[in-house]
Design an enzyme around this catalytic site. Structure first.
Site, PDB file in Angstrom:
ATOM      1  CG  ASP A  77      52.062  50.112  24.945  1.00  0.00           C
ATOM      2  OD1 ASP A  77      51.848  50.630  23.661  1.00  0.00           O
ATOM      3  OD2 ASP A  77      52.293  50.780  26.001  1.00  0.00           O
ATOM      4  CD  GLU A 141      48.871  55.283  24.539  1.00  0.00           C
ATOM      5  OE1 GLU A 141      48.157  56.622  24.655  1.00  0.00           O
ATOM      6  OE2 GLU A 141      48.575  54.211  25.038  1.00  0.00           O
ATOM      7  CD  GLU A 142      47.094  51.532  26.508  1.00  0.00           C
ATOM      8  OE1 GLU A 142      47.042  52.188  27.396  1.00  0.00           O
ATOM      9  OE2 GLU A 142      46.630  51.413  25.665  1.00  0.00           O
TER      10      GLU A 142
END
Length: 390
Positions: A77, A141-142
């Site tokens: 991502d 993750e972001e």
């Protein structure tokens, strides 16, 4: 079967990096990025499993069952590109021109993921590992990082899956490839303080209850404490107030409530529970002279951790130095990453590309850096399965 825009030559990281960048996988949208990864890993003999949680998809892949197991971890991502017209190259075009790869995720961290896959192909070309290789690739993750690496690790633990060491491909280098390896990270605590009073006219304060003085008093108490002087290799912990809001654009109204937000980045001298208890104790010391209330909404998003210097970190440093001529420093600065979740299960370190343009317009990396990173990862695999017995 590999997707049509991906070369069968997985030893070359560039086509895979381009295929990944062309998937506009802005959190939580996957846009087919994990399909590209799964196709590549299956060609290399990995058994792949998908772990969808909420809106997010995740991929776990493993080749072999023996120990030791070396885990590559990362994320497909990316953050939004912003205004496409502000880019010199299309953010999801993955153009490689004059030795530079352009696009959102080139540095953070699709280029590194491609290097991981290519390194496995090159390593397998020399023989089978005396152990196992695994990949944990998340699509969260972001974003909130709730349904990503953390959730997958919990599911894998329930299934009895284990691994021995992990390397995360975050862009750890601030200036040139070979600058730094992240061997730990500071913890992070977010807090929202809300003081509730009673709105009224400033000319009649006896008819109102002003929440602002109490909030300022509380912030003063929190800021007055020096958390620590640093614990090598960590810098001192710091509390930063990020906003103070009353939602009141006028000068003749006492607001009904006042809110402040702050973050604490803390080293291994502290943990989230102890800091939370301290904040609550300071809240309890504030004596409101009116019938109001103070609330502290606290969220610890990660604990501080350190992978001590030893054979694993030395292996990483040796391999980076062999390919770049630079001995990387072991550091713990910067923000948080998914390593904060992985450290609960195995020793973990982070090393990837140069992060100078990550999250920026015109994110880009030299193609030569991706090639060098592939060589570093290949050398790490060879050294790991030579020097780390079952």
């Amino acid at each position: 079967m590999l997707t049509s825009d991906l070369s069968n030559d997985l030893a070359n990281p560039l086509p895979l990096a381009q295929a990944l960048i062309r998937r506009p996988s802005v959190t939580p949208i996957d846009a087919g990025a994990l399909d590209v990864m799964q196709a590549a890993l299956e060609q290399l003999g990995f058994t792949c499993r998908r772990y969808p949680f909420g809106e997010v998809d995740n991929l776990y892949a493993r080749r072999g069952t023996a120990s030791p197991c070396f885990l590559f971890a990362g994320h497909t991502d990316v953050v939004p590109p912003g205004d496409d017209d502000a880019w010199r190259k299309p953010p999801f075009g993955a153009e490689a021109e004059d030795g530079v790869l352009w696009g959102r995720g080139a540095a953070d961290m699709k280029g590194a993921i491609a290097a991981m896959v290519a390194s496995v192909q090159r390593f397998l070309d020399t023989g089978e590992p005396k152990g196992s290789i695994a990949f944990l690739i998340t699509g969260d993750e972001e974003g909130p990082a709730i349904h990503g690496t953390k959730a997958v690790l919990e599911a894998l633990a329930d299934e009895g899956e284990t691994f021995d060491h992990c390397l995360v491909g975050e862009p750890t280098n601030p200036n040139v490839l070979g600058d730094t390896i992240k061997s730990g990270r500071r913890g992070s605590l977010n807090c929202t303080l809300t003081v509730t009073g009673r709105q009224g006219h400033v000319a009649y304060p006896e008819r109102a209850e002003n929440p602002i003085p109490a909030l300022l008093d509380l912030l003063g108490r929190l800021l007055a404490r020096k958390l620590d002087d640093g614990v090598p290799p960590f810098q001192p912990s710091n509390l930063e107030v990020t906003s103070v809001d009353v939602g009141n654009p006028t000068t003749n109204v006492i607001p009904a409530a006042a809110t402040a937000r702050f973050n604490i980045r803390f080293n291994i001298a502290h943990n989230g529970d102890a800091l939370s208890d301290w904040i609550r104790s300071e809240v309890a010391k504030i004596d409101l002279d009116f019938d109001g209330r103070i609330e502290a909404d606290i969220h610890v998003t990660g604990e501080a951790f350190l992978t001590p210097a030893g054979p694993f970190t030395t292996l990483l440093q040796d391999c980076v130095e062999a390919e770049t001529g630079r001995r990387p420093a072991l550091t713990t600065g910067g923000g948080t990453s998914d390593a904060r979740f992985i450290q609960l299960y195995a020793p973990v370190a982070e090393f990837g590309l140069v992060g100078a343009t990550m999250h920026q317009v015109d994110e880009r990396v030299p193609v030569s850096d991706i090639e060098t990173l592939t060589a570093i990862y290949t050398r790490i695999l060879k050294g790991y399965f030579k020097d780390f017995p079952a």
